[in-house]
Every structure is written in C-alpha cells, then in structure tokens.
Design an enzyme around this catalytic site. Sequence first.
Site, PDB file in Angstrom:
ATOM      1  N   GLY A  42      -3.134  -8.939  15.424  1.00 32.72           N
ATOM      2  CA  GLY A  42      -2.548  -9.522  14.212  1.00 32.72           C
ATOM      3  C   GLY A  42      -1.082  -9.872  14.284  1.00 32.72           C
ATOM      4  O   GLY A  42      -0.640 -10.844  13.668  1.00 32.72           O
ATOM      5  N   ASP A 100      -0.814  -1.302   5.747  1.00 32.00           N
ATOM      6  CA  ASP A 100      -1.777  -1.152   4.650  1.00 32.00           C
ATOM      7  C   ASP A 100      -1.882   0.339   4.309  1.00 32.00           C
ATOM      8  O   ASP A 100      -0.988   0.892   3.690  1.00 32.00           O
ATOM      9  CB  ASP A 100      -3.101  -1.768   5.115  1.00 32.00           C
ATOM     10  N   GLY A 102      -1.529   2.704   6.359  1.00 37.82           N
ATOM     11  CA  GLY A 102      -0.570   3.412   7.207  1.00 37.82           C
ATOM     12  C   GLY A 102      -1.242   4.212   8.311  1.00 37.82           C
ATOM     13  O   GLY A 102      -0.559   4.788   9.161  1.00 37.82           O
ATOM     14  N   LYS A 128       1.836  -3.438   2.050  1.00 36.09           N
ATOM     15  CA  LYS A 128       1.046  -3.164   0.837  1.00 36.09           C
ATOM     16  C   LYS A 128       1.263  -1.701   0.443  1.00 36.09           C
ATOM     17  O   LYS A 128       0.403  -0.855   0.709  1.00 36.09           O
ATOM     18  CB  LYS A 128      -0.445  -3.414   1.109  1.00 36.09           C
ATOM     19  N   ASP A 156      -6.648 -11.600  10.044  1.00 36.24           N
ATOM     20  CA  ASP A 156      -8.024 -12.085  10.140  1.00 36.24           C
ATOM     21  C   ASP A 156      -8.927 -11.487   9.081  1.00 36.24           C
ATOM     22  O   ASP A 156      -8.635 -10.455   8.484  1.00 36.24           O
ATOM     23  CB  ASP A 156      -8.612 -11.704  11.506  1.00 36.24           C
TER      24      ASP A 156
HETATM   25  P1  IMP Z   1      -4.004   0.424   8.155  1.00 37.17           P
HETATM   26  O1  IMP Z   1      -4.331   1.365   9.247  1.00 37.17           O
HETATM   27  O2  IMP Z   1      -4.904   0.615   6.967  1.00 37.17           O
HETATM   28  O3  IMP Z   1      -2.550   0.397   7.736  1.00 37.17           O
HETATM   29  O4  IMP Z   1      -4.451  -0.990   8.665  1.00 37.17           O
HETATM   30  C1  IMP Z   1      -3.640  -1.865   9.295  1.00 37.17           C
HETATM   31  C2  IMP Z   1      -4.471  -2.980   9.887  1.00 37.17           C
HETATM   32  O5  IMP Z   1      -5.504  -3.385   8.963  1.00 37.17           O
HETATM   33  C3  IMP Z   1      -3.657  -4.210  10.107  1.00 37.17           C
HETATM   34  O6  IMP Z   1      -3.042  -4.218  11.368  1.00 37.17           O
HETATM   35  C4  IMP Z   1      -4.673  -5.327   9.915  1.00 37.17           C
HETATM   36  O7  IMP Z   1      -5.343  -5.604  11.125  1.00 37.17           O
HETATM   37  C5  IMP Z   1      -5.672  -4.773   8.912  1.00 37.17           C
HETATM   38  N1  IMP Z   1      -5.421  -5.238   7.527  1.00 37.17           N
HETATM   39  C6  IMP Z   1      -4.968  -4.519   6.483  1.00 37.17           C
HETATM   40  N2  IMP Z   1      -4.854  -5.268   5.374  1.00 37.17           N
HETATM   41  C7  IMP Z   1      -5.236  -6.511   5.729  1.00 37.17           C
HETATM   42  C8  IMP Z   1      -5.326  -7.772   5.018  1.00 37.17           C
HETATM   43  O8  IMP Z   1      -5.006  -7.930   3.822  1.00 37.17           O
HETATM   44  N3  IMP Z   1      -5.788  -8.817   5.756  1.00 37.17           N
HETATM   45  C9  IMP Z   1      -6.144  -8.734   7.073  1.00 37.17           C
HETATM   46  N4  IMP Z   1      -6.050  -7.594   7.774  1.00 37.17           N
HETATM   47  C10 IMP Z   1      -5.611  -6.485   7.102  1.00 37.17           C
HETATM   48 MG    MG Z   2      -7.429  -7.040  11.663  1.00 33.99          MG
END
Ligand code: IMP
Ligand code: MG
Length: 177
Positions: A42, A100, A102, A128, A156
């Site tokens: 990403g 997101d 974290g 977020k 994505d």
């Molecule tokens: P976390 O571990 O929940 O913080 O997720 C982070 C990863 O989730 C990011 O690197 C993205 O690949 C994916 N992600 C989180 N939110 C979104 C979104 O709104 N659109 C697309 N990918 C997301």
């Molecule tokens: Mg992703």
Amino acid sequence: MRLSERPVLTEAHIAKRVREIANEIAHDYRERELTVVVVLKGGAIFAADLCRELRVPLTTEYVRAKSYSGTESNGQPHIEIAFDEPLKGKHVLVVEDILDTGRTTSVLMRQLAEHRPASLALCVFLNKPVRRVIEVQPNYSGFTLGDRFVVGYGLDYEQRFRNLPAIYDVRDFTPSQ
Ligand code: IMP
Ligand code: MG
C-alpha cells in the site's frame, strides 16, 4: 460493491499535501541522513511521490506487511523484512499508506526497533484514529479520516484500485473475513 462517484481526496489535493509533508520532513531531517522504509504494497505510491518531493539525501528499503482480507483486519499481521543495509544507527522513517487499528504498524515498529536505529519515526498518508485498537501515533500524517473504507493512491480492496490517482470511498461492500 461500488466506488463513490466523486473522490474523497482529489489528485491536486493529495499532491499539495504530499509536498507539505515532504517539506516538514526535509526540515526535521536537515542534519540527518534519512533511511525511508516503505511498507508494501500500500505505501508504494505515496512513498514514490513523497521521496521525489524530499530534497534531502536518502536511501530506501522495503518491507512487506499483510494484515487484511477484504475490508477487515484479521489481527494477525505478517511482516517480511529483507534489508540490503542494516538499520543499526540509521535515521529511519517508515512510510505507510494508512494507520487503521494500529495492529500492523505496532508489530512493524517493534520489529524495526529491534534493529537499533538511531531514530525511528512514522509517516502515514491516511490516519483513522477512531478505528485504533492499539495506541500508535504517527509523526507525520497526510489526512485524517473517520470510520470509512477507501481505495486508490496505493490502497486496495482485494488487491484492486491501487492505481487510482485519487482516493474514493467504497460503498455497499460486504466484508469478507
Ligand atoms: P491495521 O493493522 O488495522 O492498522 O491495518 C493497516 C492496513 O490495513 C493498511 O496497511 C491497509 O493495507 C489496510 N487498510 C486499513 N484501512 C484501509 C482502507 O480504508 N482501505 C484500504 N486498506 C485499508
Ligand atoms: Mg491492503
């Protein structure tokens, strides 16, 4: 599922903000050589634009983090690290698409800290904060979003839409877990 007709963030809006963050980073690292660690997949597009706006000496490394299937984090981030140069003693700036829950970032930052960099900072294109499950604070953040799922500019939905030059909302999605 379908995408919002209008972008949430336009190309022009993104380009302006990327320049602003690059200026901020260049100022903060004016006396230190940067090692940019790009988080694939990403972060690739944001990092490519950011690095070209960063008028300071830097080197790049890449890691791969996988945490999502569909629109929900499965909570088990998988990180692949393969560096050309050891990070020990380097000023490391991690560049990610989105912060997101974290979960992914906290694991990644912990693993990178084990390499004993001289400093370790985090730059995310999108943040977020309302979705946070594990406390992680970015040092640089492009835009703050609420609880919505977006695609484009590297982000994505099931590997698609990374190439869209602007950010769009995903509507009517059915989370696949
Ligand atoms: P976390 O571990 O929940 O913080 O997720 C982070 C990863 O989730 C990011 O690197 C993205 O690949 C994916 N992600 C989180 N939110 C979104 C979104 O709104 N659109 C697309 N990918 C997301
Ligand atoms: Mg992703």
